[in-house]
Design a protein around this motif. Structure first.
Motif, PDB file in Angstrom:
ATOM      1  N   GLN A 129       0.831  -1.191   0.000  1.00 15.02           N
ATOM      2  CA  GLN A 129       0.000   0.000   0.000  1.00 15.02           C
ATOM      3  C   GLN A 129       0.870   1.247   0.000  1.00 15.02           C
ATOM      4  OE1 GLN A 129      -3.043  -1.624   3.286  1.00 15.02           O
ATOM      5  NE2 GLN A 129      -3.715   0.299   2.356  1.00 15.02           N
ATOM      6  N   CYS A 180      -3.037   0.419  -3.873  1.00 11.68           N
ATOM      7  CA  CYS A 180      -2.832  -0.938  -3.371  1.00 11.68           C
ATOM      8  C   CYS A 180      -2.407  -1.873  -4.497  1.00 11.68           C
ATOM      9  CB  CYS A 180      -4.116  -1.464  -2.741  1.00 11.68           C
ATOM     10  SG  CYS A 180      -4.021  -3.207  -2.222  1.00 11.68           S
ATOM     11  N   TRP A 239     -11.028  -3.436   0.525  1.00 13.90           N
ATOM     12  CA  TRP A 239     -10.627  -2.199   1.203  1.00 13.90           C
ATOM     13  C   TRP A 239     -11.380  -2.123   2.531  1.00 13.90           C
ATOM     14  CZ3 TRP A 239      -6.779   1.081   0.043  1.00 13.90           C
ATOM     15  CH2 TRP A 239      -6.286   1.112  -1.266  1.00 13.90           C
ATOM     16  N   CYS A 281      -5.794  -2.331   2.703  1.00 14.80           N
ATOM     17  CA  CYS A 281      -6.112  -3.150   1.543  1.00 14.80           C
ATOM     18  C   CYS A 281      -5.740  -4.581   1.911  1.00 14.80           C
ATOM     19  CB  CYS A 281      -5.303  -2.656   0.351  1.00 14.80           C
ATOM     20  SG  CYS A 281      -5.466  -3.643  -1.129  1.00 14.80           S
TER      21      CYS A 281
END
Lengths: 113, 112
Positions: A6, A23, A34, A92
């Motif tokens: 990320q 991500c 998410w 993520c």
């Protein structure tokens, strides 16, 4: 594999600005999620994708939030315009199959002033 | 609403002691998972137990599942200072199509 990646790690912005979180899932994982984490609400699922297609976005709080997955190796979560109440850690995660083990990234700590 | 509720919210023990955390949930599940989160880091998967399983072990971790009571427990034996973290249960509810819903977590402190 490097795991879920990320960026940025930290983001500080002013109210009203656009924020884009990025991500890169683990290669070969068909599912991307998410999540948002706050002290008050804990971990909330915002949206998830299967093979780059958004499947469930019922957790997206408002129209200010949008997410895309243009290809299997990249996803973005965008907030426009940002508000102080959006301050949180955004994670993520990816997985091989639905309902199975999730691999999380290190998160993006977002502060909206 | 949260599917999983952990208990206790916080736990403080001495190194070498066992730590037990509980998770209760509301609806039928396909599986239940436990995750650990160190401060400022992402969550790390510990163990997954399916609805037809009653107990699972992984190293010093022991997870039980009681579907009749809709509850699970995570036991960490012979705790170490490095076990200090937050622990979350997550449920894959039947009919919820694979969305993992997380509880609020238990914060464990292991004192050296």
């Amino acid at each position: 594999d490097a795991g879920v990646i990320q960026s940025p790690r930290h983001e500080v912005t002013e109210m009203g600005q656009e924020v884009t979180l990025r991500c890169k899932p683990i290669s070969g994982h068909d599912y991307l999620f998410w999540y948002r984490q706050t002290m008050m609400r804990g971990l909330e699922l915002l949206i998830y994708f299967n093979n780059n297609v958004p499947i469930d976005d019922s957790g997206m709080p408002e129209d200010r939030f949008s997410a895309k997955m243009p290809n299997a190796s990249f996803s973005t979560l965008k907030i426009q315009p940002s508000e102080p109440r959006d301050s949180a850690v955004y994670f993520c995660a990816s997985s091989l199959a639905l309902g199975e083990k999730l691999f999380f990234g290190s998160g993006t700590q977002l502060s909206v002033l | 609403s949260q599917q999983g509720e952990e208990d206790p919210q916080a736990l403080s023990i001495q190194e070498g002691e066992n730590a037990t955390m509980n998770c209760s949930y509301k609806t039928s599940i396909n599986n239940l998972q436990w995750y650990r989160q160190n401060s400022g880091r992402g969550l790390v998967h510990l163990i997954l137990i399916r609805s037809n399983e009653r107990e699972k072990h992984s190293g010093r971790l022991r997870v039980t599942l009681d579907t009749s009571k809709k509850s699970s427990s995570l036991l960490i034996t012979a705790s170490r200072a490095a076990d200090t973290a937050s622990y979350f249960c997550a449920t894959d509810a039947k009919g919820n199509t694979g969305k993992l819903i997380f509880g609020q977590g238990t914060t464990l402190q292991v004192k050296p």
